[in-house]
Design an enzyme around this catalytic site. Structure first.
Site, PDB file in Angstrom:
ATOM      1  N   GLU A  27      -1.350  16.360 -14.348  1.00  0.00           N
ATOM      2  CA  GLU A  27      -2.324  16.236 -13.257  1.00  0.00           C
ATOM      3  C   GLU A  27      -2.291  14.819 -12.662  1.00  0.00           C
ATOM      4  O   GLU A  27      -1.843  13.886 -13.315  1.00  0.00           O
ATOM      5  CB  GLU A  27      -3.681  16.510 -13.911  1.00  0.00           C
ATOM      6  CG  GLU A  27      -4.865  16.453 -13.061  1.00  0.00           C
ATOM      7  CD  GLU A  27      -6.016  15.694 -13.730  1.00  0.00           C
ATOM      8  OE1 GLU A  27      -6.718  15.007 -12.996  1.00  0.00           O
ATOM      9  OE2 GLU A  27      -6.186  15.802 -14.954  1.00  0.00           O
ATOM     10  N   LYS A 181     -15.353  18.307 -19.722  1.00  0.00           N
ATOM     11  CA  LYS A 181     -15.858  16.939 -19.621  1.00  0.00           C
ATOM     12  C   LYS A 181     -17.286  16.889 -20.154  1.00  0.00           C
ATOM     13  O   LYS A 181     -18.083  17.778 -19.905  1.00  0.00           O
ATOM     14  CB  LYS A 181     -15.815  16.493 -18.160  1.00  0.00           C
ATOM     15  CG  LYS A 181     -14.401  16.550 -17.598  1.00  0.00           C
ATOM     16  CD  LYS A 181     -14.130  15.426 -16.644  1.00  0.00           C
ATOM     17  CE  LYS A 181     -12.644  15.241 -16.479  1.00  0.00           C
ATOM     18  NZ  LYS A 181     -12.067  16.183 -15.492  1.00  0.00           N
TER      19      LYS A 181
HETATM   20  N1  PSU Z   1     -10.559  12.778 -14.419  1.00  0.00           N
HETATM   21  C1  PSU Z   1     -11.292  11.803 -13.863  1.00  0.00           C
HETATM   22  N2  PSU Z   1     -11.854  12.007 -12.663  1.00  0.00           N
HETATM   23  C2  PSU Z   1     -11.742  13.206 -12.019  1.00  0.00           C
HETATM   24  C3  PSU Z   1     -10.996  14.224 -12.618  1.00  0.00           C
HETATM   25  C4  PSU Z   1     -10.424  13.958 -13.792  1.00  0.00           C
HETATM   26  O1  PSU Z   1     -11.434  10.755 -14.488  1.00  0.00           O
HETATM   27  O2  PSU Z   1     -12.258  13.364 -10.910  1.00  0.00           O
HETATM   28  C5  PSU Z   1     -10.858  15.547 -11.915  1.00  0.00           C
HETATM   29  C6  PSU Z   1     -10.037  16.534 -12.718  1.00  0.00           C
HETATM   30  O3  PSU Z   1      -8.817  16.634 -12.067  1.00  0.00           O
HETATM   31  C7  PSU Z   1     -10.827  17.819 -12.654  1.00  0.00           C
HETATM   32  C8  PSU Z   1     -11.846  17.531 -11.601  1.00  0.00           C
HETATM   33  O4  PSU Z   1     -10.000  18.854 -12.269  1.00  0.00           O
HETATM   34  O5  PSU Z   1     -12.086  16.164 -11.705  1.00  0.00           O
HETATM   35  C9  PSU Z   1     -13.121  18.281 -11.744  1.00  0.00           C
HETATM   36  O6  PSU Z   1     -13.909  17.955 -10.625  1.00  0.00           O
HETATM   37  P1  PSU Z   1     -14.954  19.008 -10.037  1.00  0.00           P
HETATM   38  O7  PSU Z   1     -16.031  19.051 -11.068  1.00  0.00           O
HETATM   39  O8  PSU Z   1     -15.376  18.403  -8.731  1.00  0.00           O
HETATM   40  O9  PSU Z   1     -14.194  20.271  -9.874  1.00  0.00           O
END
Ligand code: PSU
Ligand code: MN
Length: 335
Positions: A27, A181
């Site tokens: 990613e 997360k």
């Molecule tokens: N790691 C980080 N910051 C991020 C992400 C990962 O430190 O923004 C990304 C990841 O790629 C994950 C996304 O897919 O955040 C999830 O964000 P959301 O909750 O907006 O879908």
């Protein structure tokens, strides 16, 4: 550069996919939005555990390189996925990785952003959701990331549920992460994974890993695998019946670097308060909360070490899973 569909594959990735050799997608939102852009001293314990680490580079670039090295060391080809000037890139050269890590105003490209970003010739890091979709389109079966997105706290009011989950539910890719997360509503995230019909596998344990934080004490995962070969067997068995569905493998943060739950709760409260005060919503929420946690004076360096440790550890496991899947199914027919 090889063009497959609307993707631009690096020569190494193109060759690996064609010959059925193991490939691991990586990613790039973590590079563009998730990690510091300056070098940081991480200490000898970290450098001993992760020989891939290059301490002189900015942390985000060093991490991208370390994950690629970890994958190569185990006989697989890394494919970092990102969008550069509107081109969907699968596999980057070191110069391109360096440029991506230094972008001044990179976009956070999730599923909904793919068309607009490509059409407007923009550059950015792809989220788990977008990376999963691109990996599947390229014929890559395994993807390593840090923590996955899920159901956000307060979802009853905001409907904020990451596109990550639906992307995994609709693309045949094994996504190796260290769990949802820690900023998320974890029980609601587990329910959503079940509702979407995504197989969820722990690694040698059914305790729920919590990203940078030590796993929960109780067993709440439906199943676990005892090896990479076992994960590959489960994935290929699932694909025979449900060919377009991905799987989630939750690999806990290496114990030596995982954060204690109590120490994180306080910084979490502060991070949520700060987000509310500043009116942070939508796609900005996840990067903001993670940056607040990482910037916390006491926890900062430990949180950073935990995040990097799990990213490299997931890249290693993904390389092994990719190797096992390649041995089982041979060349991919769809790409
Ligand atoms: N790691 C980080 N910051 C991020 C992400 C990962 O430190 O923004 C990304 C990841 O790629 C994950 C996304 O897919 O955040 C999830 O964000 P959301 O909750 O907006 O879908
Ligand atoms: Mn969201």
């Amino acid at each position: 550069m090889a063009q497959a569909h609307s993707l631009t594959l690096s020569p190494q990735v193109d060759e690996a996919i064609r010959s059925g050799a193991p490939v691991v997608a990586l990613e790039s939102t973590v590079i563009t939005h998730g990690l510091p852009r300056s070098p940081r001293a991480l200490g000898s314990e970290f450098c001993d555990a992760f020989r891939e680490w290059d301490g002189d580079a900015p942390v985000n670039l060093a991490c991208a390189r370390a994950c690629e090295r970890a994958v190569r060391a185990l006989g697989a080809t890394p494919a970092t996925i990102a969008i550069l000037d509107g081109q969907v890139r699968v596999g980057l050269s070191d110069d391109e990785l360096t440029a991506l890590a230094a972008l001044e105003t990179p976009a956070k490209v999730s599923l909904r952003d793919l068309g607009p970003t490509i059409a407007r010739r923009r550059s950015g890091g792809t989220t788990v959701a977008a990376t999963t979709a691109i990996a599947a389109r390229a014929g890559i079966r395994v993807f390593a990331t840090g923590g996955i997105g899920g159901v956000h706290r307060g979802w009853r009011d905001t409907m904020d549920i990451s596109a990550d989950l639906r992307a995994v539910a609709t693309n045949a890719v094994v996504v190796v992460s260290a769990g949802p997360k820690i900023i998320l509503d974890l029980p609601a995230t587990l329910e959503a994974i079940e509702s979407l019909g995504i197989p969820l596998l722990g690694v040698s344990s059914r305790a729920l890993p919590r990203f940078t934080v030590e796993p929960e004490a109780t067993d709440s995962l439906p199943d676990c695998v005892k090896s990479a070969a076992d994960a590959a067997e489960v994935a290929t068995s699932h694909w025979r019946i449900v060919p377009h569905c991905g799987l989630l493998v939750f690999n806990a943060c290496p114990a030596a670097f995982a954060l204690r739950a109590e120490s994180v709760e306080r910084s979490l409260d502060a991070a949520f308060r700060e987000a509310r005060v500043r009116g942070i919503t939508g796609a900005k929420t996840t990067p903001f909360l993670l940056a607040q946690l990482a910037g916390n004076a006491q926890g900062g360096l430990a949180a950073l070490r935990a995040n990097l440790a799990l990213l490299i550890s997931n890249a290693r496991l993904a390389a092994q899973v990719a190797g096992s899947i390649a041995a089982m199914i041979g060349p991919h027919s769809g790409a």
